[in-house]
Design a protein around this motif. Structure first.
Motif, PDB file in Angstrom:
ATOM      1  N   THR A   6       0.853  -1.181   0.000  1.00 17.66           N
ATOM      2  CA  THR A   6       0.000   0.000   0.000  1.00 17.66           C
ATOM      3  C   THR A   6       0.891   1.234   0.000  1.00 17.66           C
ATOM      4  O   THR A   6       1.685   1.441   0.925  1.00 17.66           O
ATOM      5  N   THR A  40       0.982   5.130   0.269  1.00 18.30           N
ATOM      6  CA  THR A  40       0.143   6.205   0.798  1.00 18.30           C
ATOM      7  C   THR A  40       0.908   7.522   0.782  1.00 18.30           C
ATOM      8  O   THR A  40       1.867   7.697   1.545  1.00 18.30           O
ATOM      9  N   GLN A  55       1.950  11.118   1.815  1.00 19.00           N
ATOM     10  CA  GLN A  55       1.897  11.713   3.141  1.00 19.00           C
ATOM     11  C   GLN A  55       1.128  13.026   3.178  1.00 19.00           C
ATOM     12  O   GLN A  55       0.762  13.485   4.256  1.00 19.00           O
ATOM     13  N   GLY A  68      -4.357   9.863  -3.230  1.00 19.57           N
ATOM     14  CA  GLY A  68      -4.474   9.040  -2.033  1.00 19.57           C
ATOM     15  C   GLY A  68      -3.812   7.690  -2.212  1.00 19.57           C
ATOM     16  O   GLY A  68      -3.058   7.462  -3.163  1.00 19.57           O
ATOM     17  N   PRO A  69      -4.091   6.776  -1.270  1.00 19.77           N
ATOM     18  CA  PRO A  69      -3.404   5.485  -1.289  1.00 19.77           C
ATOM     19  C   PRO A  69      -3.841   4.579  -2.436  1.00 19.77           C
ATOM     20  O   PRO A  69      -4.972   4.663  -2.911  1.00 19.77           O
ATOM     21  N   THR A 125      -3.136   0.258  -3.480  1.00 17.19           N
ATOM     22  CA  THR A 125      -2.527  -1.010  -3.091  1.00 17.19           C
ATOM     23  C   THR A 125      -2.261  -1.848  -4.331  1.00 17.19           C
ATOM     24  O   THR A 125      -3.175  -2.089  -5.125  1.00 17.19           O
TER      25      THR A 125
END
Length: 168
Positions: free
Chosen positions: A59, A61, A63, A124-125, A127
């Motif tokens: 994942t 992400t 910051q 955003g994140p 995966t």
């Protein structure tokens, strides 16, 4: 910049499960590694030995809000030299048993005045999941590359960073 949503392929039931949710017949993966650099934190989870198929999930992400990562579909070297593709590979006693897939849809970013279209994930994140197989005993590592950008700026990219994993 303008964003155009490009249709995304169905990723499969395993990719639609939230991170940390093991699903039927799957052993939940404990955190197996972590790396922070280039304005992004990467958390790696490797299924327990014996899971079939065994999966590595990474994942990525950003910051800060408003940042996205480039897609695995971006070619090495980018498009006209622009963009750093997101990559998830393995070394040591583990090897990839397939191509990484993402849990987020693909978008296209067209920076003003550059005349290129770059495949990215939403802000955003994101995966990435890759099936893995053992190649022996001993240490293993995930090899990650990525670049994070917002509409105004890009951060220092991370290229071929090795993150140690516990392959047991």
């Amino acid at each position: 910049m303008t964003l155009r949503v490009r249709s995304a392929a169905v990723l499969g039931a395993a990719l639609l499960l939230p991170l940390g949710c093991a699903g039927p017949g799957r052993t939940e993966a404990a955190p197996s590694g972590r790396y922070t650099g280039g304005g992004v934190t990467v958390e790696l989870r490797l299924d327990a030995a014996g899971a079939s198929p065994r999966l590595l999930r990474a994942t990525f992400t950003p910051q800060e809000p408003g940042f996205h990562l480039y897609s695995v579909d971006l070619p090495d070297g980018g498009v006209s030299g622009l963009g750093i593709p997101t990559r998830l590979g393995l070394n040591g006693s583990l090897a990839a048993a397939g191509a990484p897939t993402a849990d987020r849809p693909l978008l296209t970013v067209s920076p003003s005045g550059l005349g290129v279209a770059l495949p990215v994930y939403p802000d955003g994140p994101v995966t990435l999941t890759v099936p893995v197989r053992g190649t022996g005993t001993g240490p293993a590592g995930a090899v990650i590359s990525y670049g994070a950008c917002s509409a105004q700026r890009c951060l220092v990219p991370v290229v071929r960073q090795v993150v140690p994993l516990d392959p047991s």
